[in-house]
Design a protein around this motif. Structure first.
Motif, mmCIF file in Angstrom:
data_model
loop_
_atom_site.group_PDB
_atom_site.id
_atom_site.type_symbol
_atom_site.label_atom_id
_atom_site.label_comp_id
_atom_site.label_asym_id
_atom_site.label_seq_id
_atom_site.Cartn_x
_atom_site.Cartn_y
_atom_site.Cartn_z
ATOM 1 N N GLU A 79 0.811 -1.217 0.000
ATOM 2 C CA GLU A 79 0.000 0.000 0.000
ATOM 3 C C GLU A 79 0.845 1.268 0.000
ATOM 4 O OE1 GLU A 79 0.167 -1.489 4.338
ATOM 5 O OE2 GLU A 79 -0.054 -2.334 2.315
ATOM 6 N N ASP A 80 2.146 1.148 0.278
ATOM 7 C CA ASP A 80 3.034 2.307 0.302
ATOM 8 C C ASP A 80 3.954 2.383 -0.906
ATOM 9 O OD1 ASP A 80 2.227 3.405 2.814
ATOM 10 O OD2 ASP A 80 3.271 1.760 3.806
ATOM 11 N N LEU A 81 3.830 1.421 -1.817
ATOM 12 C CA LEU A 81 4.708 1.425 -2.991
ATOM 13 C C LEU A 81 4.360 2.556 -3.954
ATOM 14 C CD1 LEU A 81 4.960 -2.406 -3.670
ATOM 15 C CD2 LEU A 81 6.864 -0.877 -3.118
ATOM 16 N N VAL A 82 3.079 2.873 -4.059
ATOM 17 C CA VAL A 82 2.614 3.943 -4.946
ATOM 18 C C VAL A 82 2.075 5.077 -4.082
ATOM 19 C CG1 VAL A 82 1.007 4.570 -6.784
ATOM 20 C CG2 VAL A 82 2.088 2.305 -6.785
ATOM 21 N N GLY A 83 2.496 6.295 -4.398
ATOM 22 C CA GLY A 83 2.075 7.454 -3.619
ATOM 23 C C GLY A 83 3.264 8.345 -3.292
ATOM 24 N N VAL A 84 3.063 9.238 -2.339
ATOM 25 C CA VAL A 84 4.085 10.218 -1.991
ATOM 26 C C VAL A 84 4.885 9.746 -0.781
ATOM 27 C CG1 VAL A 84 4.524 12.619 -1.345
ATOM 28 C CG2 VAL A 84 2.642 12.063 -2.884
ATOM 29 N N THR A 85 6.200 9.869 -0.872
ATOM 30 C CA THR A 85 7.067 9.524 0.244
ATOM 31 C C THR A 85 8.225 10.516 0.283
ATOM 32 O OG1 THR A 85 8.307 7.734 1.310
ATOM 33 C CG2 THR A 85 8.455 7.878 -1.087
ATOM 34 N N VAL A 86 9.313 10.164 0.982
ATOM 35 C CA VAL A 86 10.439 11.071 1.171
ATOM 36 C C VAL A 86 11.747 10.320 0.960
ATOM 37 C CG1 VAL A 86 11.711 12.416 2.917
ATOM 38 C CG2 VAL A 86 9.222 12.626 2.741
ATOM 39 N N ILE A 87 12.711 10.984 0.342
ATOM 40 C CA ILE A 87 14.080 10.484 0.243
ATOM 41 C C ILE A 87 14.981 11.465 0.989
ATOM 42 C CG2 ILE A 87 14.610 11.637 -1.951
ATOM 43 C CD1 ILE A 87 15.706 8.070 -1.195
ATOM 44 N N LEU A 88 15.908 10.947 1.788
ATOM 45 C CA LEU A 88 16.772 11.782 2.609
ATOM 46 C C LEU A 88 18.227 11.599 2.220
ATOM 47 C CD1 LEU A 88 15.214 10.990 6.106
ATOM 48 C CD2 LEU A 88 14.846 13.059 4.762
ATOM 49 N N LEU A 89 18.958 12.701 2.166
ATOM 50 C CA LEU A 89 20.414 12.690 2.055
ATOM 51 C C LEU A 89 20.951 13.226 3.379
ATOM 52 C CD1 LEU A 89 23.058 12.420 0.363
ATOM 53 C CD2 LEU A 89 22.718 14.816 -0.301
ATOM 54 N N ALA A 138 8.226 12.994 6.792
ATOM 55 C CA ALA A 138 7.601 11.937 6.012
ATOM 56 C C ALA A 138 6.094 11.993 6.160
ATOM 57 C CB ALA A 138 8.123 10.581 6.454
ATOM 58 N N ALA A 139 5.639 12.371 7.363
ATOM 59 C CA ALA A 139 4.210 12.486 7.592
ATOM 60 C C ALA A 139 3.613 13.569 6.713
ATOM 61 C CB ALA A 139 3.955 12.795 9.060
ATOM 62 N N ASP A 140 4.293 14.721 6.655
ATOM 63 C CA ASP A 140 3.791 15.831 5.848
ATOM 64 C C ASP A 140 3.760 15.490 4.372
ATOM 65 O OD1 ASP A 140 3.407 17.318 8.059
ATOM 66 O OD2 ASP A 140 5.215 18.534 7.844
ATOM 67 N N ALA A 141 4.525 14.484 3.972
ATOM 68 C CA ALA A 141 4.510 14.088 2.567
ATOM 69 C C ALA A 141 3.114 13.650 2.158
ATOM 70 C CB ALA A 141 5.506 12.956 2.329
ATOM 71 N N LYS A 142 2.397 12.963 3.087
ATOM 72 C CA LYS A 142 1.037 12.545 2.767
ATOM 73 C C LYS A 142 0.132 13.759 2.599
ATOM 74 C CE LYS A 142 1.395 8.035 2.915
ATOM 75 N NZ LYS A 142 1.062 7.159 1.804
ATOM 76 N N HIS A 143 0.329 14.790 3.474
ATOM 77 C CA HIS A 143 -0.465 16.016 3.349
ATOM 78 C C HIS A 143 -0.219 16.700 2.018
ATOM 79 C CE1 HIS A 143 -2.276 16.225 7.221
ATOM 80 N NE2 HIS A 143 -1.123 16.108 7.852
ATOM 81 N N VAL A 186 2.082 17.797 -5.488
ATOM 82 C CA VAL A 186 2.915 16.998 -6.382
ATOM 83 C C VAL A 186 2.239 16.884 -7.726
ATOM 84 C CG1 VAL A 186 4.024 14.765 -6.722
ATOM 85 C CG2 VAL A 186 3.788 15.700 -4.441
ATOM 86 N N GLU A 187 2.963 17.074 -8.802
ATOM 87 C CA GLU A 187 2.407 16.966 -10.135
ATOM 88 C C GLU A 187 1.993 15.535 -10.403
ATOM 89 O OE1 GLU A 187 4.982 20.293 -12.516
ATOM 90 O OE2 GLU A 187 5.580 18.203 -12.540
ATOM 91 N N SER A 188 0.906 15.372 -11.129
ATOM 92 C CA SER A 188 0.480 14.018 -11.497
ATOM 93 C C SER A 188 1.528 13.399 -12.385
ATOM 94 C CB SER A 188 -0.849 14.089 -12.240
ATOM 95 O OG SER A 188 -1.178 12.826 -12.761
ATOM 96 N N ALA A 189 1.874 12.142 -12.082
ATOM 97 C CA ALA A 189 2.929 11.480 -12.842
ATOM 98 C C ALA A 189 2.530 11.290 -14.289
ATOM 99 C CB ALA A 189 3.267 10.124 -12.217
ATOM 100 N N SER A 190 1.235 11.164 -14.543
ATOM 101 C CA SER A 190 0.820 10.963 -15.917
ATOM 102 C C SER A 190 1.067 12.199 -16.761
ATOM 103 C CB SER A 190 -0.671 10.609 -15.950
ATOM 104 O OG SER A 190 -1.432 11.673 -15.429
ATOM 105 N N MET A 191 1.106 13.391 -16.119
ATOM 106 C CA MET A 191 1.339 14.627 -16.842
ATOM 107 C C MET A 191 2.792 15.055 -16.779
ATOM 108 S SD MET A 191 -2.033 16.699 -15.567
ATOM 109 C CE MET A 191 -1.577 18.127 -16.556
ATOM 110 N N ALA A 192 3.490 14.749 -15.633
ATOM 111 C CA ALA A 192 4.827 15.281 -15.411
ATOM 112 C C ALA A 192 5.935 14.357 -15.839
ATOM 113 C CB ALA A 192 4.997 15.616 -13.923
ATOM 114 N N MET A 193 5.615 13.067 -16.064
ATOM 115 C CA MET A 193 6.670 12.102 -16.369
ATOM 116 C C MET A 193 6.506 11.621 -17.802
ATOM 117 S SD MET A 193 6.694 9.846 -12.917
ATOM 118 C CE MET A 193 6.737 10.642 -11.337
ATOM 119 N N ASP A 194 7.579 11.527 -18.493
ATOM 120 C CA ASP A 194 7.591 11.004 -19.854
ATOM 121 C C ASP A 194 8.630 9.922 -19.897
ATOM 122 O OD1 ASP A 194 8.359 12.298 -23.164
ATOM 123 O OD2 ASP A 194 7.361 10.492 -22.496
ATOM 124 N N VAL A 195 8.191 8.663 -19.734
ATOM 125 C CA VAL A 195 9.123 7.546 -19.649
ATOM 126 C C VAL A 195 9.043 6.726 -20.922
ATOM 127 C CG1 VAL A 195 9.736 5.442 -18.414
ATOM 128 C CG2 VAL A 195 8.893 7.437 -17.193
#
Length: 269
Positions: free
Chosen positions: A87-97, A249-254, A259-268
């Motif tokens: 259930e967490d594979l698709v959606g908004v999350t966070v990457i940290l450096l 990470a919590a605010d990522a859900k908010h 976040v731009e829709s991937a269907s519009m923002a991504m061209d793979v």
């Protein structure tokens, strides 16, 4: 004063397949000689409910570090999907450096990541079992959240540091990403429409005051755009730092609305 300061982070491929490696190009400045190496880590926040599912994608020791401006590339494999709840594979999350010296973290840079299907059909009718080779990621490279943790550079384990200084990039303001109380993992989900309207009004004001230094590859000059906020921290309690990751990470859900829709923002291809 910090002996090491991250000047710039560039993400050459902010839009890519979920399973593609992560690449960061990091530029930092060292103001005086260091006894030990610097340690950098890439951490993927994997679950809203379980912080132990966060994945350290890779760690890198950089040294010996000469005085002056230095640059390096940090590449890490994508997170292991079998360690992420479906259930967490698709959606908004966070990457940290994260950046540390003698096991003490002194700087952290966080980015929202939007994982979404590239196919419109899958977007409309997501399968019960995610099809990861059709999922794309979009790293909001122009909206980092930068947080600095003062340490004693001569003896990082000595407890005599000033209050923490939290620096937020222009995009961090827009997305309201907050690492001040964010543990390595958790999400907080909620918020109503009225609160969202207030957030949008605040964002418009912030946009008028702050412009990003982003290029087409997702490069951000961290010094040019950050503001300084003060918050107290007990450097003896690592749990305080963990709580900071949790809220970010919590605010990522908010912030899925930002976040731009991937269907519009991504061209793979």
């Amino acid at each position: 004063m910090s002996v090491v300061r991250i000047l710039n982070v560039s993400i050459p491929e902010p839009k890519s397949l979920f399973l593609a490696p992560y690449r960061f190009e990091v530029t930092f400045e060292c103001l005086s000689p260091l006894q030990d190496d610097l340690e950098f880590k890439i951490v993927y926040v994997g679950s809203a409910e379980n912080t132990t599912l966060d994945q350290e994608l890779d760690s890198l020791l950089v040294g010996p570090v000469p005085v002056g401006v230095n640059k390096f590339e940090f590449v890490a494999d994508a997170p292991k999907t079998d360690k992420i709840p479906k259930e967490d594979l698709v959606g908004v999350t966070v990457i940290l450096l994260t950046c540390s010296y003698k096991d003490k973290e002194f700087e952290r840079i966080g980015y929202y990541v939007d994982n979404a299907y590239v196919d419109e059909e899958l977007q409309q009718s997501p399968p019960d079992v995610p099809v990861m080779d059709r999922v794309c990621r979009n790293i909001l490279a122009d909206k980092p959240r930068v947080t600095r943790f003062p340490i004693n550079w001569d003896d990082p384990h000595k407890v005599d540091v000033p209050p923490v200084q939290s620096a937020e990039g222009g995009m961090g303001e827009d997305a309201e990403m907050d690492t001040d109380n964010h543990g390595k993992g958790g999400f907080v989900v909620g918020g109503d429409d009225e609160a969202d309207d207030d957030d949008e009004e605040e964002e418009e004001d912030d946009d008028e005051e702050d412009e990003d230094g982003e290029d087409e590859k997702g490069e951000v000059d961290l010094d040019m755009m950050e503001e300084q906020d003060e918050a107290e921290i007990d450097s003896d309690e690592d749990d305080d730092i963990d709580e900071e990751d949790e809220k970010m990470a919590a605010d990522a859900k908010h912030s899925a609305t930002y976040v731009e829709s991937a269907s519009m923002a991504m061209d793979v291809e």
